[in-house]
Design a protein around this motif. Structure first.
Motif, PDB file in Angstrom:
ATOM      1  N   GLY A  33     -89.846-150.960 -70.432  1.00 41.45           N
ATOM      2  CA  GLY A  33     -90.481-151.961 -69.747  1.00 41.45           C
ATOM      3  C   GLY A  33     -90.008-153.199 -69.540  1.00 41.45           C
ATOM      4  O   GLY A  33     -88.794-153.086 -69.162  1.00 41.45           O
ATOM      5  N   ILE A  34     -90.588-154.357 -69.769  1.00 48.11           N
ATOM      6  CA  ILE A  34     -89.853-155.434 -69.645  1.00 48.11           C
ATOM      7  C   ILE A  34     -89.874-156.569 -71.189  1.00 48.11           C
ATOM      8  O   ILE A  34     -90.870-156.221 -71.794  1.00 48.11           O
ATOM      9  N   ILE A  35     -88.979-157.376 -71.265  1.00 52.26           N
ATOM     10  CA  ILE A  35     -89.116-158.244 -72.417  1.00 52.26           C
ATOM     11  C   ILE A  35     -88.757-159.595 -71.974  1.00 52.26           C
ATOM     12  O   ILE A  35     -87.785-159.898 -71.163  1.00 52.26           O
ATOM     13  N   LEU A  36     -89.635-160.687 -72.496  1.00 50.80           N
ATOM     14  CA  LEU A  36     -89.277-162.049 -72.287  1.00 50.80           C
ATOM     15  C   LEU A  36     -88.760-162.866 -73.514  1.00 50.80           C
ATOM     16  O   LEU A  36     -89.429-162.472 -74.412  1.00 50.80           O
ATOM     17  N   VAL A  37     -87.856-163.467 -73.207  1.00 59.14           N
ATOM     18  CA  VAL A  37     -87.221-164.134 -74.742  1.00 59.14           C
ATOM     19  C   VAL A  37     -87.263-165.755 -74.145  1.00 59.14           C
ATOM     20  O   VAL A  37     -86.882-166.144 -73.027  1.00 59.14           O
ATOM     21  N   ASP A  38     -87.719-166.391 -75.281  1.00 57.53           N
ATOM     22  CA  ASP A  38     -87.578-167.948 -75.328  1.00 57.53           C
ATOM     23  C   ASP A  38     -85.985-168.154 -75.745  1.00 57.53           C
ATOM     24  O   ASP A  38     -85.934-167.991 -77.112  1.00 57.53           O
ATOM     25  N   ALA A  39     -84.992-168.694 -74.868  1.00 53.80           N
ATOM     26  CA  ALA A  39     -83.898-168.656 -74.998  1.00 53.80           C
ATOM     27  C   ALA A  39     -83.501-169.789 -76.097  1.00 53.80           C
ATOM     28  O   ALA A  39     -82.912-169.309 -77.139  1.00 53.80           O
ATOM     29  N   HIS A  40     -83.982-170.855 -76.369  1.00 54.14           N
ATOM     30  CA  HIS A  40     -84.044-171.820 -77.155  1.00 54.14           C
ATOM     31  C   HIS A  40     -84.207-171.357 -78.614  1.00 54.14           C
ATOM     32  O   HIS A  40     -83.762-171.453 -79.631  1.00 54.14           O
ATOM     33  N   ALA A  41     -85.643-170.866 -78.680  1.00 53.92           N
ATOM     34  CA  ALA A  41     -86.030-170.347 -79.900  1.00 53.92           C
ATOM     35  C   ALA A  41     -85.183-169.215 -80.421  1.00 53.92           C
ATOM     36  O   ALA A  41     -84.989-169.311 -81.719  1.00 53.92           O
ATOM     37  N   ALA A  42     -84.857-168.419 -79.634  1.00 57.95           N
ATOM     38  CA  ALA A  42     -83.897-167.157 -80.215  1.00 57.95           C
ATOM     39  C   ALA A  42     -82.508-167.786 -80.705  1.00 57.95           C
ATOM     40  O   ALA A  42     -82.250-167.293 -81.917  1.00 57.95           O
TER      41      ALA A  42
ATOM     42  N   GLY B  36     -82.704-154.670 -74.111  1.00 65.11           N
ATOM     43  CA  GLY B  36     -82.587-154.367 -72.631  1.00 65.11           C
ATOM     44  C   GLY B  36     -81.382-155.028 -72.212  1.00 65.11           C
ATOM     45  O   GLY B  36     -80.760-155.715 -72.870  1.00 65.11           O
ATOM     46  N   HIS B  37     -81.423-155.365 -70.927  1.00 67.04           N
ATOM     47  CA  HIS B  37     -80.323-156.130 -69.987  1.00 67.04           C
ATOM     48  C   HIS B  37     -81.074-157.125 -69.430  1.00 67.04           C
ATOM     49  O   HIS B  37     -81.920-156.923 -68.661  1.00 67.04           O
ATOM     50  N   ALA B  38     -80.439-158.217 -69.530  1.00 72.64           N
ATOM     51  CA  ALA B  38     -80.890-159.560 -68.616  1.00 72.64           C
ATOM     52  C   ALA B  38     -80.876-159.350 -67.040  1.00 72.64           C
ATOM     53  O   ALA B  38     -79.789-159.059 -66.626  1.00 72.64           O
ATOM     54  N   ILE B  39     -82.006-159.670 -66.583  1.00 73.54           N
ATOM     55  CA  ILE B  39     -81.915-159.893 -64.831  1.00 73.54           C
ATOM     56  C   ILE B  39     -82.214-160.955 -64.359  1.00 73.54           C
ATOM     57  O   ILE B  39     -81.958-161.348 -63.207  1.00 73.54           O
ATOM     58  N   ALA B  40     -82.895-162.003 -65.181  1.00 76.57           N
ATOM     59  CA  ALA B  40     -83.104-163.321 -64.630  1.00 76.57           C
ATOM     60  C   ALA B  40     -83.436-164.269 -65.641  1.00 76.57           C
ATOM     61  O   ALA B  40     -83.716-164.040 -66.655  1.00 76.57           O
ATOM     62  N   HIS B  41     -83.258-165.739 -65.414  1.00 78.77           N
ATOM     63  CA  HIS B  41     -83.527-166.838 -66.198  1.00 78.77           C
ATOM     64  C   HIS B  41     -84.892-167.437 -65.662  1.00 78.77           C
ATOM     65  O   HIS B  41     -84.664-168.391 -64.826  1.00 78.77           O
ATOM     66  N   LEU B  42     -86.032-167.350 -66.223  1.00 76.61           N
ATOM     67  CA  LEU B  42     -87.198-167.752 -65.370  1.00 76.61           C
ATOM     68  C   LEU B  42     -87.317-169.195 -65.775  1.00 76.61           C
ATOM     69  O   LEU B  42     -87.416-169.611 -67.195  1.00 76.61           O
ATOM     70  N   HIS B  43     -87.585-170.244 -64.825  1.00 77.39           N
ATOM     71  CA  HIS B  43     -87.745-171.671 -65.217  1.00 77.39           C
ATOM     72  C   HIS B  43     -86.700-172.356 -65.942  1.00 77.39           C
ATOM     73  O   HIS B  43     -86.805-173.287 -66.774  1.00 77.39           O
ATOM     74  N   ASN B  44     -85.577-171.571 -66.067  1.00 76.60           N
ATOM     75  CA  ASN B  44     -84.425-172.008 -66.854  1.00 76.60           C
ATOM     76  C   ASN B  44     -84.788-172.063 -68.429  1.00 76.60           C
ATOM     77  O   ASN B  44     -84.289-172.970 -69.231  1.00 76.60           O
ATOM     78  N   ILE B  45     -85.758-171.598 -68.708  1.00 80.65           N
ATOM     79  CA  ILE B  45     -86.174-171.414 -70.223  1.00 80.65           C
ATOM     80  C   ILE B  45     -86.399-169.970 -70.842  1.00 80.65           C
ATOM     81  O   ILE B  45     -85.777-169.719 -71.743  1.00 80.65           O
ATOM     82  N   TYR B  46     -86.860-169.027 -69.818  1.00 84.84           N
ATOM     83  CA  TYR B  46     -87.280-167.673 -70.444  1.00 84.84           C
ATOM     84  C   TYR B  46     -86.190-166.639 -69.829  1.00 84.84           C
ATOM     85  O   TYR B  46     -85.916-166.629 -68.575  1.00 84.84           O
ATOM     86  N   ILE B  47     -85.622-165.880 -70.775  1.00 82.66           N
ATOM     87  CA  ILE B  47     -84.991-164.799 -70.208  1.00 82.66           C
ATOM     88  C   ILE B  47     -85.810-163.703 -69.728  1.00 82.66           C
ATOM     89  O   ILE B  47     -86.540-163.211 -70.824  1.00 82.66           O
ATOM     90  N   LEU B  48     -85.507-163.130 -68.679  1.00 82.05           N
ATOM     91  CA  LEU B  48     -86.350-161.472 -68.347  1.00 82.05           C
ATOM     92  C   LEU B  48     -85.302-160.624 -68.611  1.00 82.05           C
ATOM     93  O   LEU B  48     -84.336-160.549 -67.963  1.00 82.05           O
ATOM     94  N   SER B  49     -85.715-159.706 -69.334  1.00 83.21           N
ATOM     95  CA  SER B  49     -84.876-158.515 -69.688  1.00 83.21           C
ATOM     96  C   SER B  49     -85.569-157.151 -69.291  1.00 83.21           C
ATOM     97  O   SER B  49     -86.863-157.076 -69.707  1.00 83.21           O
TER      98      SER B  49
END
Length: 614
Positions: free
Chosen positions: A443-452, A425-438
Motif C-alpha cells: 500500500g502506501i505510507i504517510l510520514v510526518d517528516a518533522h515528527a519522525a 517503502g520508498h519515497a515518491i513525493a513530499h506533500l505540502h512540504n510536510i508529509y512524505i508519501l512512500s
C-alpha cells in the motif's frame, strides 16, 4: 460506662464496614472464595443491583458438613495456620472475616457439598454465629452462597447505595476484571434473570485474546503487543497497548500481582515513566499485565479489602517493570508484527539504564558522520548545510570520520534489494512540504517528516548521552547570546552538564554567554533559540539536583529544535534517508510529544475508499 464486650453480631457488623462497602464488595469476596476452592466454573446471579439478591455458585471442592459453622464464624479459615503462612499468602482470601461479616448485614444461606458426600448441606446465618442447624440439600459438588436483602438491618448503610443500574455496573466491571485474572475459569453473569455474558474457559493464547477482546474491545488486541519478561525471580506477562492507542481516563489499566487485581502507586509510577516520552500529554496507556513473584516478597495484608499490596523490595520491582515496558515499547519498529511476543530471559542489574546494541551504535555513528557532510550524495542523510554551518572549521568532517571509524560499519545494502526489504517503502513525493508519501508492496505510507526526524534525533541524543559521548563540533565564529542574569548564572553553574550534552558555553558578562561548540547532530539548528529554550526549561524544572532527572525532557527540547522544519522541501534522497533511519530507530511510532509519526494505508483500505471490487 464500664468496659464491656460487644455482641458478636455487632462485632461482625463493624468488620463488615471495612470489607462490605457495596454489593460489588460482597461479590468480590465470594468469587475469590470460588477461586480458592479450585472452581472451573463460577455463576453470578444478581437482582436489583445486588440489593435484593447476590447468588454465587461454583463447582469447587466444597466444604465438609462439620466445617460449615466454622466457615460462618469470625477468624476461622482453612488458608493459613501460622504467622509464616501469613507472610507468604498464596490464596485470594485468608482473613476468615468475609462470610460472618456479610451474614451480619444480610440474610445468608450457605449450601455446599464435597466430592464423596451423599448429599450437600445447607445452613442459614445472621452474624450471631449461633443456632447453626445443617440441613440436607440435593446441591451438586461445589458451593452456593445466597445473599438476600443486603443491609436490611443497617438502614443507614442501605441509604448510601446508588441506583440499581450504578450498583450493577460496579459488579459487571468487577467480574470482567476478575475474568481477566483467571483464564482457566468460566464465568456466567446475569441480572434480573437476564444473562449479561457467558465466558468459557480460555486455555489457548487465541482464546485468551478473544476473552480480552470481549472485555476490553477488539481494538485493544489489534493495537497491543504481548510481552513476557523474566529476571531476578520476577516475571511480567500480558498485553500493553501502543502509545497511539491511549485513553483520556485510566479505565483500561488492569494489573495483577500473583493473580490478585491491585492498585499500587509504585506500579503506576513505573508505567508512567516507561510511557513518558511516547505518550501524548493528558493521555493514559492501556494494559493487561500479570506480575508473578515469590509470595514472601509481597504483603497482601496491607489493605482490609486487599486492593493494595506492599512490595518488600519496591525498588527492584519498580526497575523491573520499567525496563520490561520500556524495552517492549522501544522494540516497536516498522515491519514488526505487533502481536509478536517479546521475550527476555534476563535484564541488566541496573535496568533503568538502556544498553546500546553494537550494530545500532555503528549505524548511529555512521549517520552522524554523514550529517556533517556539506553536500548530498547517494549516502547522504536528511540535513542540509545552513548559514551557521558555514562557520564550522574545515577539519570537522575528517574528525567525525575518525570518530565513526572506531566502530565497524554495517554491510551496505545491495542495490538490487526488493521493496519487501524496506518496511517503510520508498519515497515518491513530499506533500505540502510536510508529509512524505512512500509506496510499499502492500500500500502506501504517510510520514510526518518533522515528527519522525525529531524522534530519530532524540533517540540518538539519548544513546550518546547515556554513553557519555555526545560528539560535538567547535564553531569557527562563537555565538554571543544575550540572556537574563539568572540564565547566565545557570549556564555558568551547569557548565559540565552542558558539556555532557555536546555544548560548550562560557559566561562573558552579567547577561551574556558565548556558545563555542554544539552537538554534531544539530549543525543546522537555530542555536540561539535552542539555548534560550533549554535554559528556560532548566529554570522551570529546578537547579542542578533536578536537571539530571529532567535530562530526557531537555534532550527532547534539543531534538525538537534540531529536527527538519516543516515546509522545507526534501529531495527524494533525503526522504529515503529518513525512512531508512526510521526503520532502525526505537519508539519511532511517536515523536517526543506522543504524536504519531507515520500511518499506513493498505491496498485493501484504498480499494474500500474507491469501492473497487464491490
Amino acid at each position: 460506662m464500664r468496659i464491656h464486650s460487644l455482641p458478636t453480631q455487632l462485632v461482625n457488623q463493624i468488620a463488615a464496614g471495612e470489607v462490605v462497602e457495596r454489593p460489588s464488595s460482597v461479590v468480590k469476596e465470594l468469587v475469590e472464595n470460588c477461586f480458592d476452592a479450585g472452581a472451573s466454573q463460577v455463576s453470578i446471579e444478581i437482582e436489583q443491583g445486588g440489593a435484593r439478591l447476590i447468588k454465587i455458585r461454583d463447582n469447587g471442592c466444597g466444604i465438609v458438613k462439620e466445617d460449615l459453622p466454622l466457615a460462618l464464624s469470625r477468624h476461622a479459615t482453612s488458608k493459613i495456620a501460622s504467622l509464616k503462612d501469613l507472610e507468604q499468602v498464596v490464596s485470594m482470601g485468608f482473613r476468615g472475616e468475609a462470610l460472618p461479616s456479610i451474614s451480619s448485614v444480610s440474610r445468608l444461606t450457605l449450601i455446599s457439598r464435597i466430592s464423596d458426600a451423599d448429599c450437600a448441606w445447607r445452613v442459614n446465618a445472621d452474624g450471631t454465629e449461633q443456632d447453626f442447624n445443617p440441613q440436607p440439600d440435593p446441591h451438586p459438588q461445589g458451593t452456593t452462597i445466597d445473599v438476600r436483602d443486603l443491609f436490611y438491618n443497617t438502614p443507614a448503610r442501605r441509604k448510601f447505595l446508588k441506583t440499581e443500574k450504578t450498583e450493577f455496573a460496579h459488579i459487571e466491571t468487577l467480574i470482567k476484571r476478575m475474568a481477566l485474572s483467571r483464564f482457566d475459569i468460566g464465568f456466567i453473569l446475569s441480572h434480573n434473570q437476564k444473562e449479561i455474558f457467558n465466558l468459557k474457559p480460555a486455555i489457548t493464547e487465541s482464546e485468551q485474546e478473544q476473552r480480552i477482546a470481549g472485555i476490553c474491545g477488539s481494538a485493544f488486541i489489534e493495537n497491543s503487543i504481548k510481552i513476557d519478561f523474566a529476571a531476578s525471580g520476577l516475571q511480567l506477562t500480558g498485553w500493553v497497548g501502543l502509545p497511539t492507542f491511549s485513553r483520556s481516563q485510566q479505565d483500561m489499566q488492569f494489573f495483577y500481582v500473583n493473580g490478585r487485581l491491585v492498585r499500587d502507586k509504585l506500579v503506576s509510577h513505573a508505567v508512567k515513566q516507561a510511557y513518558q516520552d511516547v505518550l501524548f500529554h493528558g493521555r493514559h496507556p492501556v494494559f493487561v499485565l500479570y506480575l508473578t513473584l515469590d509470595p514472601a516478597l509481597v504483603d497482601v495484608n496491607a489493605h482490609p479489602a486487599k486492593l493494595e499490596v506492599r512490595f518488600r523490595e519496591g525498588r527492584l520491582v519498580h526497575d523491573f517493570l520499567f525496563s520490561a515496558l520500556h524495552r517492549s515499547l522501544a522494540d516497536l519498529r516498522p515491519g514488526r508484527n505487533l502481536m509478536q511476543q517479546v521475550e527476555v530471559e534476563a535484564l541488566p542489574q541496573t535496568p533503568a539504564v538502556l544498553d546500546a546494541k553494537p550494530n545500532n551504535v555503528a549505524w548511529l555513528n555512521d549517520s552522524v558522520t554523514q550529517q556533517s557532510k556539506p553536500n548530498f550524495d547517494n549516502k547522504t542523510a536528511y540535513s542540509s548545510r545552513s548559514p551557521q554551518q558555514a562557520s564550522l572549521p574545515l577539519h570537522v568532517e575528517e574528525a567525525m570520520q575518525a570518530y565513526a571509524s572506531l566502530y565497524p560499519k554495517p554491510e551496505p545494502v545491495a542495490q538490487s534489494a526488493q521493496p519487501e526489504a524496506r518496511p517503510l517503502g520508498h519515497a515518491i513525493a513530499h506533500l505540502h512540504n510536510i508529509y512524505i508519501l512512500s509506496e510499499t508492496p502492500n500500500g502506501i505510507i504517510l510520514v510526518d517528516a518533522h515528527a519522525a526526524h525529531e524522534r530519530v534525533t532524540y533517540e540518538r541524543l539519548k544513546q550518546q548521552y547515556q554513553n557519555g559521548a555526545v560528539p560535538n563540533q567547535p564553531l569557527l565564529l562563537p555565538i554571543k547570546i544575550k540572556v537574563s542574569a539568572a540564565e547566565a548564572d545557570l549556564a555558568e553553574q551547569e557548565h559540565e552538564f552542558f558539556n555532557t550534552l555536546g555544548f560548550e558555553i562560557n559566561r562573558s558578562g552579567l547577561e551574556t554567554i558565548v556558545l563555542r561548540s554544539i552537538p554534531v547532530l544539530l549543525g543546522n539548528t537555530d542555536m540561539e533559540t535552542l539555548v534560550r529554550d533549554v535554559l528556560a526549561d532548566m529554570i522551570e524544572h529546578g537547579m542542578s539536583q533536578r536537571i539530571q532527572e529532567k535530562s530526557n525532557e531537555i534532550l527532547a527540547t534539543v531534538a525538537c529544535h534540531g529536527a527538519v522544519r516543516a515546509h522545507r522541501r526534501l529531495t527524494i534522497d533525503e526522504m529515503n534517508a529518513l525512512l531508512r533511519d526510521m526503520e532502525q530507530t526505537e519508539r519511532i511510532g511517536q515523536c517526543n510529544h506522543g504524536r504519531p509519526t507515520w500511518v499506513e494505508l493498505s491496498t485493501n483500505d484504498l480499494d474500500k475508499f474507491f469501492l473497487r471490487g464491490q
